[in-house]
Design a protein around this motif. Sequence first.
Motif, PDB file in Angstrom:
ATOM      1  N   ALA A  10       0.828  -1.211   0.000  1.00 37.35           N
ATOM      2  CA  ALA A  10       0.000   0.000   0.000  1.00 37.35           C
ATOM      3  C   ALA A  10       0.861   1.261   0.000  1.00 37.35           C
ATOM      4  O   ALA A  10       0.533   2.272   0.602  1.00 37.35           O
ATOM      5  CB  ALA A  10      -0.970   0.007   1.182  1.00 37.35           C
ATOM      6  N   SER A  11       2.001   1.161  -0.682  1.00 34.34           N
ATOM      7  CA  SER A  11       2.935   2.281  -0.782  1.00 34.34           C
ATOM      8  C   SER A  11       3.159   2.572  -2.265  1.00 34.34           C
ATOM      9  O   SER A  11       2.359   2.170  -3.107  1.00 34.34           O
ATOM     10  CB  SER A  11       4.235   1.917  -0.070  1.00 34.34           C
ATOM     11  OG  SER A  11       5.124   3.014  -0.045  1.00 34.34           O
ATOM     12  N   SER A  12       4.262   3.258  -2.586  1.00 28.31           N
ATOM     13  CA  SER A  12       4.527   3.606  -3.988  1.00 28.31           C
ATOM     14  C   SER A  12       5.995   3.983  -4.163  1.00 28.31           C
ATOM     15  O   SER A  12       6.714   4.146  -3.183  1.00 28.31           O
ATOM     16  CB  SER A  12       3.643   4.793  -4.410  1.00 28.31           C
ATOM     17  OG  SER A  12       4.196   5.999  -3.889  1.00 28.31           O
ATOM     18  N   PRO A  13       6.443   4.160  -5.419  1.00 31.45           N
ATOM     19  CA  PRO A  13       7.822   4.605  -5.648  1.00 31.45           C
ATOM     20  C   PRO A  13       8.090   6.007  -5.092  1.00 31.45           C
ATOM     21  O   PRO A  13       9.229   6.455  -5.054  1.00 31.45           O
ATOM     22  CB  PRO A  13       7.943   4.601  -7.185  1.00 31.45           C
ATOM     23  CG  PRO A  13       6.890   3.657  -7.650  1.00 31.45           C
ATOM     24  CD  PRO A  13       5.759   3.831  -6.687  1.00 31.45           C
ATOM     25  N   ASN A  14       7.015   6.672  -4.651  1.00 27.17           N
ATOM     26  CA  ASN A  14       7.137   8.029  -4.128  1.00 27.17           C
ATOM     27  C   ASN A  14       7.205   8.054  -2.597  1.00 27.17           C
ATOM     28  O   ASN A  14       7.130   9.119  -1.991  1.00 27.17           O
ATOM     29  CB  ASN A  14       5.941   8.862  -4.615  1.00 27.17           C
ATOM     30  CG  ASN A  14       6.275  10.344  -4.636  1.00 27.17           C
ATOM     31  OD1 ASN A  14       7.414  10.730  -4.898  1.00 27.17           O
ATOM     32  ND2 ASN A  14       5.302  11.179  -4.331  1.00 27.17           N
ATOM     33  N   SER A  15       7.356   6.894  -1.983  1.00 28.07           N
ATOM     34  CA  SER A  15       7.414   6.843  -0.514  1.00 28.07           C
ATOM     35  C   SER A  15       8.682   7.537  -0.022  1.00 28.07           C
ATOM     36  O   SER A  15       9.648   7.700  -0.772  1.00 28.07           O
ATOM     37  CB  SER A  15       7.401   5.391  -0.032  1.00 28.07           C
ATOM     38  OG  SER A  15       8.653   4.773  -0.294  1.00 28.07           O
ATOM     39  N   ALA A  16       8.683   7.917   1.236  1.00 25.45           N
ATOM     40  CA  ALA A  16       9.834   8.639   1.815  1.00 25.45           C
ATOM     41  C   ALA A  16      11.115   7.817   1.690  1.00 25.45           C
ATOM     42  O   ALA A  16      12.163   8.341   1.307  1.00 25.45           O
ATOM     43  CB  ALA A  16       9.547   8.974   3.275  1.00 25.45           C
ATOM     44  N   LYS A  17      11.036   6.506   2.006  1.00 19.82           N
ATOM     45  CA  LYS A  17      12.225   5.647   1.935  1.00 19.82           C
ATOM     46  C   LYS A  17      12.710   5.498   0.504  1.00 19.82           C
ATOM     47  O   LYS A  17      13.909   5.575   0.235  1.00 19.82           O
ATOM     48  CB  LYS A  17      11.923   4.256   2.515  1.00 19.82           C
ATOM     49  CG  LYS A  17      12.282   4.117   3.973  1.00 19.82           C
ATOM     50  CD  LYS A  17      12.464   2.667   4.397  1.00 19.82           C
ATOM     51  CE  LYS A  17      11.214   1.856   4.292  1.00 19.82           C
ATOM     52  NZ  LYS A  17      10.225   2.123   5.332  1.00 19.82           N
ATOM     53  N   ALA A  18      11.776   5.261  -0.413  1.00 21.32           N
ATOM     54  CA  ALA A  18      12.142   5.093  -1.824  1.00 21.32           C
ATOM     55  C   ALA A  18      12.827   6.350  -2.356  1.00 21.32           C
ATOM     56  O   ALA A  18      13.855   6.274  -3.038  1.00 21.32           O
ATOM     57  CB  ALA A  18      10.907   4.767  -2.657  1.00 21.32           C
ATOM     58  N   PRO A  35      10.241   0.085  -9.625  1.00 18.05           N
ATOM     59  CA  PRO A  35       8.955  -0.185 -10.289  1.00 18.05           C
ATOM     60  C   PRO A  35       7.778   0.098  -9.361  1.00 18.05           C
ATOM     61  O   PRO A  35       7.896  -0.033  -8.136  1.00 18.05           O
ATOM     62  CB  PRO A  35       9.040  -1.678 -10.625  1.00 18.05           C
ATOM     63  CG  PRO A  35      10.096  -2.243  -9.736  1.00 18.05           C
ATOM     64  CD  PRO A  35      11.041  -1.135  -9.401  1.00 18.05           C
ATOM     65  N   ASP A  36       6.660   0.495  -9.953  1.00 19.15           N
ATOM     66  CA  ASP A  36       5.433   0.717  -9.186  1.00 19.15           C
ATOM     67  C   ASP A  36       4.718  -0.622  -9.047  1.00 19.15           C
ATOM     68  O   ASP A  36       4.117  -1.122 -10.002  1.00 19.15           O
ATOM     69  CB  ASP A  36       4.533   1.728  -9.907  1.00 19.15           C
ATOM     70  CG  ASP A  36       3.279   2.063  -9.107  1.00 19.15           C
ATOM     71  OD1 ASP A  36       3.053   1.409  -8.060  1.00 19.15           O
ATOM     72  OD2 ASP A  36       2.531   2.966  -9.521  1.00 19.15           O
ATOM     73  N   LEU A  37       4.800  -1.202  -7.862  1.00 18.53           N
ATOM     74  CA  LEU A  37       4.256  -2.546  -7.654  1.00 18.53           C
ATOM     75  C   LEU A  37       2.730  -2.567  -7.558  1.00 18.53           C
ATOM     76  O   LEU A  37       2.125  -3.634  -7.498  1.00 18.53           O
ATOM     77  CB  LEU A  37       4.891  -3.171  -6.405  1.00 18.53           C
ATOM     78  CG  LEU A  37       6.425  -3.302  -6.471  1.00 18.53           C
ATOM     79  CD1 LEU A  37       6.978  -3.808  -5.151  1.00 18.53           C
ATOM     80  CD2 LEU A  37       6.863  -4.205  -7.612  1.00 18.53           C
ATOM     81  N   ASN A  38       2.114  -1.382  -7.581  1.00 17.18           N
ATOM     82  CA  ASN A  38       0.648  -1.336  -7.660  1.00 17.18           C
ATOM     83  C   ASN A  38       0.192  -1.712  -9.066  1.00 17.18           C
ATOM     84  O   ASN A  38      -0.943  -2.141  -9.261  1.00 17.18           O
ATOM     85  CB  ASN A  38       0.135   0.063  -7.302  1.00 17.18           C
ATOM     86  CG  ASN A  38       0.540   0.471  -5.895  1.00 17.18           C
ATOM     87  OD1 ASN A  38       0.054  -0.075  -4.923  1.00 17.18           O
ATOM     88  ND2 ASN A  38       1.455   1.433  -5.787  1.00 17.18           N
ATOM     89  N   ALA A  39       1.086  -1.518 -10.024  1.00 10.04           N
ATOM     90  CA  ALA A  39       0.860  -1.903 -11.431  1.00 10.04           C
ATOM     91  C   ALA A  39      -0.473  -1.409 -11.982  1.00 10.04           C
ATOM     92  O   ALA A  39      -1.121  -2.074 -12.787  1.00 10.04           O
ATOM     93  CB  ALA A  39       0.970  -3.428 -11.586  1.00 10.04           C
TER      94      ALA A  39
END
Length: 211
Positions: A10-18, A35-39
């Motif tokens: 429930a995250s994204s490539p835009n997360s703080a850690k990423a 990659p955006d695993l939400n696809a």
Amino acid sequence: MQYIYLHGFASSPNSAKARDISDRFAQIHTKLKIPDLNAGDFSQLTITRQITQVAAEFSNNFTPVTLIGSSLGGLTTAHLGQEYLQVQRIVLLAPAFEFLSHWLPKLGDEELQCWQQEKYIMVYHYGEEQKLPLSYDFITDAAQYQEKFLQRPIPTLILHGKNDEVIPIEASRNFGRLRPWVELVELDSDHALGNVMEEIWQAIRLFCQLP
């Protein structure tokens, strides 16, 4: 060497850690794929889909791959390392080992039963900042990905917070106990690891022999 980062559930490539790790890779002029695993369809997310999606990112059969995975992305990373010999090193940030046994009890029997019957449950998605439906297939698929199958002696660095409220650090301790190829670094942090990003980066740099 190809470097790929797998974000959490429930995250994204835009997360703080990423973003933090991506910026650090950019500073040393090293490419990091995220990659955006939400696809494009979070509702149909499964670990199997994540594995297939990430494996498709591998350049070719000969380029060695280092994977860095956070939480559920960490669990997926570990299974990719087991399945693909191209993966030569893995870094796991608060990996979601034993996660069904930690996550499902929080839902409660009634909610779980309802999810099974209705086929979907609404889950808060941090990347989208709203609740999104998730198919029950996520659970049935996840049940097959157990830590006992992870036996390939692949160099593994685990960074886990001692105060992790989502995945207890015991899960990583249990995983490393019988696997001499695993190095576990215990940090004074929670599941987000937001206060120890510098420590994490230095550990990754050393482990991956980055400039």
